[in-house]
Write a protein that holds these residues in place. Sequence first.
Motif, PDB file in Angstrom:
ATOM      1  N   GLU A  60       0.774  -1.172   0.058  1.00  0.00           N
ATOM      2  CA  GLU A  60      -0.172  -0.205   0.143  1.00  0.00           C
ATOM      3  C   GLU A  60       1.059   1.360  -0.030  1.00  0.00           C
ATOM      4  O   GLU A  60       0.721   2.222  -0.736  1.00  0.00           O
ATOM      5  CB  GLU A  60      -0.953  -0.030   1.250  1.00  0.00           C
ATOM      6  N   LEU A  61       1.926   1.167   0.886  1.00  0.00           N
ATOM      7  CA  LEU A  61       3.021   2.252   0.849  1.00  0.00           C
ATOM      8  C   LEU A  61       3.507   2.587  -0.441  1.00  0.00           C
ATOM      9  O   LEU A  61       3.771   3.479  -0.868  1.00  0.00           O
ATOM     10  CB  LEU A  61       3.708   2.151   2.047  1.00  0.00           C
ATOM     11  N   GLU A  62       3.824   1.616  -0.951  1.00  0.00           N
ATOM     12  CA  GLU A  62       4.781   1.693  -2.270  1.00  0.00           C
ATOM     13  C   GLU A  62       3.776   2.156  -3.261  1.00  0.00           C
ATOM     14  O   GLU A  62       4.354   2.978  -4.378  1.00  0.00           O
ATOM     15  CB  GLU A  62       5.416   0.236  -2.624  1.00  0.00           C
ATOM     16  N   THR A  63       2.387   1.750  -3.380  1.00  0.00           N
ATOM     17  CA  THR A  63       1.362   2.230  -4.194  1.00  0.00           C
ATOM     18  C   THR A  63       1.509   3.699  -4.307  1.00  0.00           C
ATOM     19  O   THR A  63       1.511   4.478  -4.996  1.00  0.00           O
ATOM     20  CB  THR A  63       0.219   1.649  -4.202  1.00  0.00           C
ATOM     21  N   VAL A  64       1.227   4.521  -2.991  1.00  0.00           N
ATOM     22  CA  VAL A  64       1.398   5.718  -2.607  1.00  0.00           C
ATOM     23  C   VAL A  64       2.280   6.300  -3.104  1.00  0.00           C
ATOM     24  O   VAL A  64       2.482   7.545  -3.761  1.00  0.00           O
ATOM     25  CB  VAL A  64       0.914   6.136  -1.336  1.00  0.00           C
ATOM     26  N   ARG A  65       3.631   5.898  -2.814  1.00  0.00           N
ATOM     27  CA  ARG A  65       5.047   6.398  -3.320  1.00  0.00           C
ATOM     28  C   ARG A  65       5.080   6.312  -4.812  1.00  0.00           C
ATOM     29  O   ARG A  65       5.373   7.608  -5.310  1.00  0.00           O
ATOM     30  CB  ARG A  65       6.071   5.351  -2.609  1.00  0.00           C
ATOM     31  N   ALA A  66       4.763   5.495  -5.462  1.00  0.00           N
ATOM     32  CA  ALA A  66       4.399   5.310  -7.099  1.00  0.00           C
ATOM     33  C   ALA A  66       3.522   6.755  -7.539  1.00  0.00           C
ATOM     34  O   ALA A  66       3.988   7.187  -8.632  1.00  0.00           O
ATOM     35  CB  ALA A  66       4.231   4.152  -7.526  1.00  0.00           C
ATOM     36  N   GLU A  67       2.559   6.687  -6.900  1.00  0.00           N
ATOM     37  CA  GLU A  67       1.533   7.840  -7.358  1.00  0.00           C
ATOM     38  C   GLU A  67       2.238   9.184  -7.096  1.00  0.00           C
ATOM     39  O   GLU A  67       2.223  10.292  -7.844  1.00  0.00           O
ATOM     40  CB  GLU A  67       0.264   7.708  -6.595  1.00  0.00           C
ATOM     41  N   LEU A  68       2.863   9.342  -5.888  1.00  0.00           N
ATOM     42  CA  LEU A  68       3.590  10.629  -5.675  1.00  0.00           C
ATOM     43  C   LEU A  68       4.700  10.947  -6.414  1.00  0.00           C
ATOM     44  O   LEU A  68       4.745  12.074  -6.903  1.00  0.00           O
ATOM     45  CB  LEU A  68       3.885  10.639  -4.180  1.00  0.00           C
ATOM     46  N   LEU A  69       5.565  10.073  -6.593  1.00  0.00           N
ATOM     47  CA  LEU A  69       6.636   9.998  -7.662  1.00  0.00           C
ATOM     48  C   LEU A  69       6.322  10.355  -8.881  1.00  0.00           C
ATOM     49  O   LEU A  69       6.740  11.276  -9.785  1.00  0.00           O
ATOM     50  CB  LEU A  69       7.654   8.826  -7.608  1.00  0.00           C
ATOM     51  N   ALA A  70       5.228   9.788  -9.503  1.00  0.00           N
ATOM     52  CA  ALA A  70       4.558  10.111 -10.951  1.00  0.00           C
ATOM     53  C   ALA A  70       4.142  11.376 -10.977  1.00  0.00           C
ATOM     54  O   ALA A  70       4.361  12.225 -12.005  1.00  0.00           O
ATOM     55  CB  ALA A  70       3.523   8.959 -10.987  1.00  0.00           C
ATOM     56  N   ALA A  71       3.616  11.954 -10.146  1.00  0.00           N
ATOM     57  CA  ALA A  71       2.915  13.317  -9.780  1.00  0.00           C
ATOM     58  C   ALA A  71       4.007  14.180 -10.026  1.00  0.00           C
ATOM     59  O   ALA A  71       4.260  15.422 -10.877  1.00  0.00           O
ATOM     60  CB  ALA A  71       2.228  13.609  -8.748  1.00  0.00           C
ATOM     61  N   GLU A  72       5.214  13.970  -9.126  1.00  0.00           N
ATOM     62  CA  GLU A  72       6.481  15.014  -9.499  1.00  0.00           C
ATOM     63  C   GLU A  72       7.281  14.862 -10.572  1.00  0.00           C
ATOM     64  O   GLU A  72       7.517  16.192 -10.983  1.00  0.00           O
ATOM     65  CB  GLU A  72       7.246  14.536  -8.111  1.00  0.00           C
ATOM     66  N   GLU A  73       7.322  13.813 -11.203  1.00  0.00           N
ATOM     67  CA  GLU A  73       8.076  13.459 -12.492  1.00  0.00           C
ATOM     68  C   GLU A  73       7.057  14.128 -13.639  1.00  0.00           C
ATOM     69  O   GLU A  73       7.558  14.539 -14.718  1.00  0.00           O
ATOM     70  CB  GLU A  73       8.065  12.081 -12.844  1.00  0.00           C
ATOM     71  N   SER A  74       5.784  14.257 -13.321  1.00  0.00           N
ATOM     72  CA  SER A  74       5.012  14.884 -14.584  1.00  0.00           C
ATOM     73  C   SER A  74       5.334  16.345 -14.621  1.00  0.00           C
ATOM     74  O   SER A  74       5.011  17.147 -15.783  1.00  0.00           O
ATOM     75  CB  SER A  74       3.502  14.859 -14.188  1.00  0.00           C
TER      76      SER A  74
END
Length: 148
Positions: free
Chosen positions: A50-64
């Motif tokens: 669950e934490l890794e899913t949230v991390r991936a979402e946050l990193l994707a938003a930053e990378e956008s």
Amino acid sequence: MEAELVALATAGATALVQQLVGETWEQVRGRVTAFFARRAGTDPETVGAELETVRAELLAAEESGDEQATADAQAEARTEWRARMRRTLQADPAAAAELRALLGDLMPALPAPVSSGDVHNTISGGVQHGAVIQAGSIGRLDLNSRGR
């Protein structure tokens, strides 16, 4: 007591979101995962996923590169984990001490304020019609330097 739990949950969620996108996530991942897994009675791998899913979402938003998307993703993650922390703290009051200790480790210590001693400014000579600058320290002040 409820206000204290909400404040602690808010601080915890804020620290968690900062850590999720930080360089030290791998170092603290186990402790955060264990904290939630013990309290929820779930498998640490489930919480970790669950934490890794949230991390991936946050990193994707930053990378956008989209600042609004990043802010929205961070706000959503904070809201989700604040609610989860609040419920955890309500169900297990002993968790508050562990969360405080965890926060103490996660949040970088603030640097001690630098004290340069007492400052006493005095203006004398009657009424001042020009600018008056009062300061404890001015790093460098060049008046009438004429291109030097």
